[in-house]
Design a protein around this motif. Structure first.
Motif, PDB file in Angstrom:
ATOM      1  N   ILE A  85     -11.835  -0.480   7.859  1.00 46.65           N
ATOM      2  CA  ILE A  85     -13.243  -0.918   7.822  1.00 46.65           C
ATOM      3  C   ILE A  85     -13.308  -2.403   7.473  1.00 46.65           C
ATOM      4  CG2 ILE A  85     -15.452  -0.651   6.650  1.00 46.65           C
ATOM      5  CD1 ILE A  85     -14.780   2.249   6.137  1.00 46.65           C
ATOM      6  N   VAL A  86     -12.548  -2.773   6.429  1.00 49.56           N
ATOM      7  CA  VAL A  86     -12.583  -4.164   5.974  1.00 49.56           C
ATOM      8  C   VAL A  86     -12.047  -5.093   7.063  1.00 49.56           C
ATOM      9  CG1 VAL A  86     -11.600  -5.777   4.321  1.00 49.56           C
ATOM     10  CG2 VAL A  86     -12.464  -3.582   3.550  1.00 49.56           C
ATOM     11  N   ASP A 118     -14.369  -5.571   9.972  1.00 51.95           N
ATOM     12  CA  ASP A 118     -15.480  -6.469   9.703  1.00 51.95           C
ATOM     13  C   ASP A 118     -15.015  -7.920   9.611  1.00 51.95           C
ATOM     14  OD1 ASP A 118     -18.355  -6.188   9.348  1.00 51.95           O
ATOM     15  OD2 ASP A 118     -17.972  -7.342   7.535  1.00 51.95           O
ATOM     16  N   LEU A 119     -13.836  -8.135   9.029  1.00 52.41           N
ATOM     17  CA  LEU A 119     -13.313  -9.506   8.956  1.00 52.41           C
ATOM     18  C   LEU A 119     -13.077 -10.052  10.362  1.00 52.41           C
ATOM     19  CD1 LEU A 119     -10.772  -9.366   6.000  1.00 52.41           C
ATOM     20  CD2 LEU A 119     -12.962 -10.547   6.098  1.00 52.41           C
ATOM     21  N   ILE A 159      -8.217   4.008   5.914  1.00 54.78           N
ATOM     22  CA  ILE A 159      -9.554   3.953   6.515  1.00 54.78           C
ATOM     23  C   ILE A 159     -10.323   2.790   5.906  1.00 54.78           C
ATOM     24  CG2 ILE A 159     -11.807   5.089   6.582  1.00 54.78           C
ATOM     25  CD1 ILE A 159     -10.479   7.682   7.105  1.00 54.78           C
ATOM     26  N   GLY A 160     -10.223   2.648   4.567  1.00 53.49           N
ATOM     27  CA  GLY A 160     -10.879   1.524   3.898  1.00 53.49           C
ATOM     28  C   GLY A 160     -10.392   0.202   4.456  1.00 53.49           C
ATOM     29  N   ILE A 161      -9.075   0.086   4.608  1.00 48.05           N
ATOM     30  CA  ILE A 161      -8.515  -1.159   5.136  1.00 48.05           C
ATOM     31  C   ILE A 161      -9.038  -1.423   6.538  1.00 48.05           C
ATOM     32  CG2 ILE A 161      -6.376  -2.261   5.910  1.00 48.05           C
ATOM     33  CD1 ILE A 161      -4.984  -0.938   3.599  1.00 48.05           C
ATOM     34  N   ILE A 168     -11.054   1.424  17.097  1.00 53.75           N
ATOM     35  CA  ILE A 168     -11.265   2.862  16.897  1.00 53.75           C
ATOM     36  C   ILE A 168     -10.876   3.627  18.146  1.00 53.75           C
ATOM     37  CG2 ILE A 168     -13.036   4.616  16.544  1.00 53.75           C
ATOM     38  CD1 ILE A 168     -14.172   3.032  14.452  1.00 53.75           C
ATOM     39  N   LEU A 204     -14.615  -9.092  13.083  1.00 55.47           N
ATOM     40  CA  LEU A 204     -15.928  -9.332  13.684  1.00 55.47           C
ATOM     41  C   LEU A 204     -16.473 -10.670  13.193  1.00 55.47           C
ATOM     42  CD1 LEU A 204     -18.186  -8.108  15.411  1.00 55.47           C
ATOM     43  CD2 LEU A 204     -19.139  -7.141  13.340  1.00 55.47           C
ATOM     44  N   TRP A 205     -16.242 -10.952  11.930  1.00 57.63           N
ATOM     45  CA  TRP A 205     -16.683 -12.199  11.330  1.00 57.63           C
ATOM     46  C   TRP A 205     -15.954 -13.378  11.987  1.00 57.63           C
ATOM     47  CZ3 TRP A 205     -16.401 -13.090   5.290  1.00 57.63           C
ATOM     48  CH2 TRP A 205     -17.205 -14.191   4.959  1.00 57.63           C
ATOM     49  N   THR A 217      -4.523   8.153   3.767  1.00 58.00           N
ATOM     50  CA  THR A 217      -5.548   8.188   4.808  1.00 58.00           C
ATOM     51  C   THR A 217      -6.777   7.418   4.381  1.00 58.00           C
ATOM     52  OG1 THR A 217      -4.826  10.448   5.075  1.00 58.00           O
ATOM     53  CG2 THR A 217      -6.714   9.771   6.347  1.00 58.00           C
ATOM     54  N   LEU A 218      -7.238   7.721   3.161  1.00 56.07           N
ATOM     55  CA  LEU A 218      -8.472   7.096   2.701  1.00 56.07           C
ATOM     56  C   LEU A 218      -8.298   5.598   2.562  1.00 56.07           C
ATOM     57  CD1 LEU A 218      -9.449   9.761   0.054  1.00 56.07           C
ATOM     58  CD2 LEU A 218     -10.417   9.427   2.313  1.00 56.07           C
ATOM     59  N   VAL A 219      -7.174   5.191   1.963  1.00 55.57           N
ATOM     60  CA  VAL A 219      -6.961   3.757   1.761  1.00 55.57           C
ATOM     61  C   VAL A 219      -6.872   3.045   3.106  1.00 55.57           C
ATOM     62  CG1 VAL A 219      -5.327   2.047   0.932  1.00 55.57           C
ATOM     63  CG2 VAL A 219      -5.929   3.962  -0.503  1.00 55.57           C
ATOM     64  N   VAL A 270       0.822  -1.212   0.000  1.00 52.54           N
ATOM     65  CA  VAL A 270       0.000   0.000   0.000  1.00 52.54           C
ATOM     66  C   VAL A 270       0.854   1.260   0.000  1.00 52.54           C
ATOM     67  CG1 VAL A 270      -1.753   1.288   1.242  1.00 52.54           C
ATOM     68  CG2 VAL A 270      -1.881  -1.183   1.159  1.00 52.54           C
TER      69      VAL A 270
END
Lengths: 349, 336
Positions: B142-143, B146-147, B138-140, B270, B149-150, B134-136, B122
């Motif tokens: 989030i993903v 969730d992974l 943040i995207g990572i 977070i 949490l899964w 920053t954006l990338v 990255v």
């Protein structure tokens, strides 16, 4: 300097109304006639929500696109306005809500929001680039925790429910059609306001500040004042969006101003594109469609509906990884590549 | 320090006075009047120690963040996810093998490896593009959130420290004097003290490594002028990958520590990302001593806040940040 040699553009003798491209007319007509065939759910939930989120993301687009300041606190300003309407106006929590009439509450809520945002902006513009993102994220988090812990004014974890729009002109503004037109009106107003401000002297100076703050300072513009003013203007848009959002769900609670929604607004604005005010609305439309229908898609794929964030995150990641300008950027790239001659690599004429 | 005292005599006086008051509050037996005014000394001392040990934890998380940012200007908003990942890995290792100490190296290596992947896949592609990074990231985050949490579910996990570390330890701080003149000493959980000592050791070791070794010299040179350093033949990309792996590994270790004294659950990523943001904003970006100072301040503010004004604890933290930004935007120990 370069422009001196260029021939003066030919005067366009058409009326201003004739200069608007046909695609815009089509869009306007479609947006206006949607209620005649769309279901209540589509009007209220999909389009209403799109316009609201688009409006809040528009405020971020204004700050980020024209001011070069990416703020994660826009959802906080929206939520602040919503809270003010709930606290000063009427809600089910009548021990806290003041129950003042709407023509006092709404302007006052917006004024307070603008003041709050100006203070935050004054603080945030002391930093640049990535620091701005960090400090606005920290402010958003502080506001979220504060509303969750404070029971005297913000009613803590529960927040306020039954926050309803006033029954103006005998119309129930939460009815699907009325709410559709209400949100459409404010979204359009915000869109045109941003377009206008971007071409007004203030907007041009702001873009100058974004591109080269030192030169603008040398020319006599106050860099700080322009940046703080940009926060104030953006907060007005976010505040309107926040009040509409509160009316749509008829409640406001710390969940509305949590970190996740704040990041969602950033996702919406960036996915749509920060270059043009239409971007946030495209992003919001996609987001709402995803949020509404992703569960069905995920279930169809056998993944279970709770993996929604994975889908959003992956989509966001792919877009920012390959096109930093969002969908608008992809569209421009596509157009540029179609205009290019594949043999010579030059523009077609 | 002497230069600081010469330049800011008033501030030095205020800081010295505050330190003296704090020392007196900690060591002296409190007179009755003071106990009536602000409560018992035991509560105060507990808040003080909790604040300091929490500061140690914040330091572990934030020092990796500030190291990566300070040296490479890489904005890694997925740092909280690395922390949480370290916590989960630590829990599984400690739970399945029964060795608490083994959790640390495993978490360090695995999370460090993730750091290497992040840097290679990255950050190297978008050097110098702040916003995109920053954006990338943040995207990572989030993903990854969730992974996780899964994979691990929404439960709370708690890593149990081993026998020899559990239980309280007697300290030499007097909390009160009994009527027969016998002093009552404070008891404090052993594991927290050990972990705090370990984070101090890590901090000092990091400072020494940066300032006294050849690698540290290369890293500092790379911060000042990356092109010139690579022109002298140093393999700068290798150094960067190493620093990134180390910073990420620290976050992983911090996850194990956090899982031991608090709990590991979704959402903690977070919380710790924000804590490290505030810590580095207060302390100054890229400065290890700054991260230590900021972490202590924020840890103390959080604990004292939650004891003495529970509703406004968050606001206290925030006020510190605002004050620092208003008077010293580059942070307490930041340069420039």
């Amino acid at each position: 300097m370069v422009a001196i040699d260029r021939p003066a553009p030919r005067e366009d003798s058409r009326m201003w109304i004739e200069k608007i491209p046909a695609a815009y007319w089509a869009l306007v007509v479609i947006l206006l006639v949607i209620p005649s065939f769309a279901s209540d759910f589509v009007m209220f939930q999909i389009f209403g929500w799109t316009f609201i989120l688009g409006l809040i993301a528009l405020s971020l687009m204004f700050l980020g696109g024209y001011g070069g300041m990416v703020s994660l606190a826009q959802m906080t300003f929206a939520g602040f306005a919503g809270y003010m309407v709930a606290i000063l106006g009427a809600s089910a929590i009548d021990t806290i809500s003041q129950g003042w009439p709407w023509w006092v509450v709404i302007p006052l809520a917006l004024i307070l929001t603008v003041i709050f945002a100006t203070a935050v902006g004054w603080l945030a513009v002391r930093t640049e680039g990535i620091y701005t993102i960090m400090i606005t994220l920290a402010i958003a988090a502080a506001f979220f925790y504060f509303t969750r812990q404070n029971y005297d004014v913000f009613n803590g974890f529960q927040g306020f429910n039954s926050v309803l729009p006033p029954r103006l002109f005998g119309v129930d503004w939460r009815g699907p059609e009325a709410f559709y037109y209400l949100t459409l009106f404010w979204a359009a107003a915000g869109y045109f306001a941003v377009l206008y401000v971007a071409r007004a002297p203030f907007g041009l100076a702001l873009q100058g500040v974004r591109d080269n703050p030192r030169r603008m300072a040398a020319l006599g513009y106050s860099v700080t004042a322009h940046r703080v003013a940009a926060y104030s203007f953006a907060a007005l848009l976010a505040g309107i969006g926040g009040i509409l959002l509160t009316w749509q769900s008829a409640q406001i609670s710390p969940g509305t101003v949590a970190i996740q929604p704040a990041i969602d607004i950033l996702v919406i604005a960036v996915v749509g594109g920060l270059r043009h005010p239409i971007g946030p609305f495209i992003g919001a439309f996609l987001y709402v469609l995803l949020k509404t229908f992703a569960v069905d898609v995920l279930v169809a794929l056998g993944l279970g509906g709770e993996r929604f964030n994975l889908l959003i995150g992956l989509g966001f990641l792919v877009i920012v990884f390959f096109s930093p300008d969002g969908i608008l950027g992809l569209w421009e790239k596509l157009r540029a590549s179609r205009n290019r001659d594949p043999l010579t690599g030059r523009e077609r004429h | 320090m002497r230069a600081f005292a010469r330049r800011h005599p008033v501030w030095t006086g205020i800081i010295a006075l505050a330190a003296a008051v704090a020392l007196w509050l900690i060591f002296a037996v409190w007179p009755d009047g003071l106990e009536d005014a602000i409560g018992r000394k035991k509560v105060f001392l507990n808040a003080f120690f909790n604040g300091i040990t929490l500061g140690g934890l914040y330091f572990l998380v934030a020092s990796g963040f500030t190291l990566i940012f300070g040296l490479m200007r890489n904005v890694n908003l997925a740092h909280g996810s690395l922390y949480l990942l370290g916590g989960y890995i630590g829990y599984y290792v400690a739970d399945s093998t029964g060795y608490w100490l083994l959790a640390f190296p495993v978490a360090f290596v695995v999370v460090g490896f993730f750091g290497i992947l992040l840097q290679m896949l990255v950050f190297r592609r978008m050097e110098g593009e702040d916003l995109r990074q920053t954006l990338v990231t943040i995207g990572i985050s989030i993903v990854v959130a969730d992974l996780m949490l899964w994979g691990f579910g929404g439960d709370f996990y708690n890593i149990n420290p081993p026998e020899w570390l559990s239980g309280p330890m007697d300290t030499f701080f007097v909390t009160a004097v009994k009527s027969n003149g016998e002093a009552v000493y404070m008891k404090y959980p052993m594991v927290r003290i050990v972990i705090f000592a370990a984070s101090v050791v890590v901090g000092v070791a990091m400072w020494l490594a940066l300032n006294r070794t050849r690698i540290g010299m290369m890293i500092r040179a790379g911060v000042d002028d990356r092109d010139m350093l690579s022109a002298t033949g140093a393999r700068i990309q290798l150094v960067f990958v190493g620093v990134f792996a180390f910073g990420a590994g620290l976050a992983g270790i911090a996850g194990v520590v956090g899982g031991t004294f608090q709990t590991i659950a979704p959402g903690e990523d977070i919380r710790f990302l924000l804590a490290s943001l505030v810590v580095v904003i207060v302390g100054g970006m890229g400065s290890i001593p700054g991260a230590a100072l900021g972490a202590l301040l924020i840890g103390l503010a959080e604990q004292f806040g939650s004891v003495y004004f529970p509703t406004y604890a968050v606001v206290l933290t925030f006020l510190i940040m605002v004050t620092v930004l208003a008077f010293r935007p580059q942070g307490l120990m930041g340069q420039g």
